[in-house]
Enzyme design. Structure first.
Site, PDB file in Angstrom:
ATOM      1  N   LYS A   1       0.843  -1.199   0.000  1.00  0.00           N
ATOM      2  CA  LYS A   1       0.000   0.000   0.000  1.00  0.00           C
ATOM      3  C   LYS A   1       0.877   1.247   0.000  1.00  0.00           C
ATOM      4  O   LYS A   1       2.088   1.172   0.237  1.00  0.00           O
ATOM      5  CB  LYS A   1      -0.922  -0.001   1.217  1.00  0.00           C
TER       6      LYS A   1
ATOM      7  N   TYR B   1      16.231  30.659   5.103  1.00  0.00           N
ATOM      8  CA  TYR B   1      15.100  31.395   5.663  1.00  0.00           C
ATOM      9  C   TYR B   1      15.165  31.477   7.185  1.00  0.00           C
ATOM     10  O   TYR B   1      15.559  30.527   7.862  1.00  0.00           O
ATOM     11  CB  TYR B   1      13.785  30.703   5.283  1.00  0.00           C
TER      12      TYR B   1
END
Length: 382
Positions: free
Chosen positions: A37, A267
């Site tokens: 999955k 940043y």
């Protein structure tokens, strides 16, 4: 070439090694349902499934209908179990594509039975028993009544009975006690099904951790997931499994620059150089699955040496301090996850610890914009 040098290599030889380790660990005659999955935990479930099929895997586990249909359309003909069940309106496709589905309510069973009858088919189902996970399933106390009612539904084939451990990866006394309690509840539910005349082909509760850590003689199928991809179920299994990581996330240095003391990086200026440093810019970021939480925490491998990530992880870039890496140059390969050619590794478990998460999320987070390249396929797979 139009792409960046950032790619995810998936070593199918390592996958075979991990699969063989599972085979050698479980009892003789026990089957393996490989959990593929979530795109095989980010590794690319079509190529992973094809490789596992050549190894003789018993069945595959997916999360929902669309994943099962993709396997069928790609030519996979092994049994496929939809672990999360089907949603209203999906019953006919589930039956039509010859998929098995988990079943966790009598109402769901009746709708499936009706859909199968209209197709003149039988729907293959695995009754899911909630033995203590508290997520999905028939409450274990109601198992006997459920199986009694299920006898009236003539278009259902009870192919399996399934449950799921909540803490099989916790090997302390409390974790083991709870897993043992779940196992005993599950055994009672299986006995209730047999009392009602059912003989399920598959009985399974063991995930990766339980497959390696528990004795479940009444089960005949295990559901490995994370161990196939080379990571431990938890830190409690450190040193207990000789797994090989199958994914390597790599890139290369795009720019090198010396920065002076007091220079801030990225940043929010979350890193300031304490002295003169050599900083490498690497084209990978949180849009690729390299989590922003690795800011000033992550490490990469360059020329066999660990280099710390410095400054905020950007959408497309990270920076690393390579001051101590002798001979470093633009274009040098960078390993962000997995092992380089000399065996220097950044393990998924390490990344997970730095990021405050689990290896499952690290793997699943590697985004689709990172190309997957498959190495060492089996001869039959080629």
């Amino acid at each position: 070439m139009d792409s960046r040098p950032t790619i995810a290599e998936v070593d199918l030889a390592a996958l075979r090694h991990n699969y063989d380790l599972v085979v050698r660990t479980i009892p003789r005659g026990c089957g393996i349902l490989a959990v593929v999955k979530a795109d095989a935990y980010g590794h690319g479930f079509m190529d992973i499934a094809r490789e596992l099929e050549t190894l003789g895997v018993t069945a595959f586990g997916v999360a929902f209908l669309a994943e099962g249909i993709q396997l069928r359309k790609s030519g996979i003909d092994r049994p496929v179990l939809i672990l999360g069940g089907v949603y209203p309106g999906q019953e006919r496709k589930c039956v039509g594509f010859n998929l098995s589905t988990a079943l966790f309510s009598l109402e769901q069973a009746r709708v499936l039975d009706d859909a199968a009858g209209r197709l003149y088919r039988r729907a293959r189902v695995h009754a899911k028993i909630d033995t203590g996970m508290g997520r999905l399933g028939i409450p274990h106390e109601e198992a006997s009544a459920f199986f009694s009612a299920l006898r009236e539904l003539k278009h259902l084939d009870l192919e399996g009975i399934i449950s799921h451990f909540a803490s099989a990866d916790e090997l302390d006394e409390d974790g083991r006690r709870y897993s043992d309690l779940q196992a005993s509840r599950f055994a009672a539910a299986v006995a209730a099904a047999r009392h009602e005349g059912f003989e399920p082909r598959y009985v399974h509760i063991a995930n990766s951790a339980a497959a390696f850590g528990m004795d479940l003689p009444f089960c005949n199928l295990v559901r490995p997931g994370i161990v196939l991809y080379g990571a431990l179920p938890s830190g409690d299994f450190e040193g207990k499994m000789a797994l090989k990581p199958i994914m390597r996330l790599r890139s290369s240095i795009a720019m090198l620059k010396w920065v002076e003391p007091g220079t801030s990086i990225s940043y929010a200026r979350r890193f300031t150089a304490p002295d003169r440093r050599l900083v490498a810019s690497i084209p990978v970021g949180y849009a690729d699955g390299y989590s922003r939480s690795l800011t000033n925490r992550g490490e990469v491998v360059v020329r066999g040496r660990r280099a710390p990530v410095v400054g905020t992880v950007c959408m497309d870039w990270i920076m690393a301090d390579v001051t101590h890496v002798s001979g470093v140059t633009v274009g040098d390969e960078v390993t962000l996850l997995g092992c380089d050619q000399e065996g220097n590794c950044v393990r998924a478990e390490e990344l997970a610890e730095w990021a405050g998460t689990i290896p499952y999320e690290i793997f699943c987070g590697i985004s689709k914009r990172v190309p997957r390249v498959y190495l060492n396929p089996s001869i039959r797979h080629r």
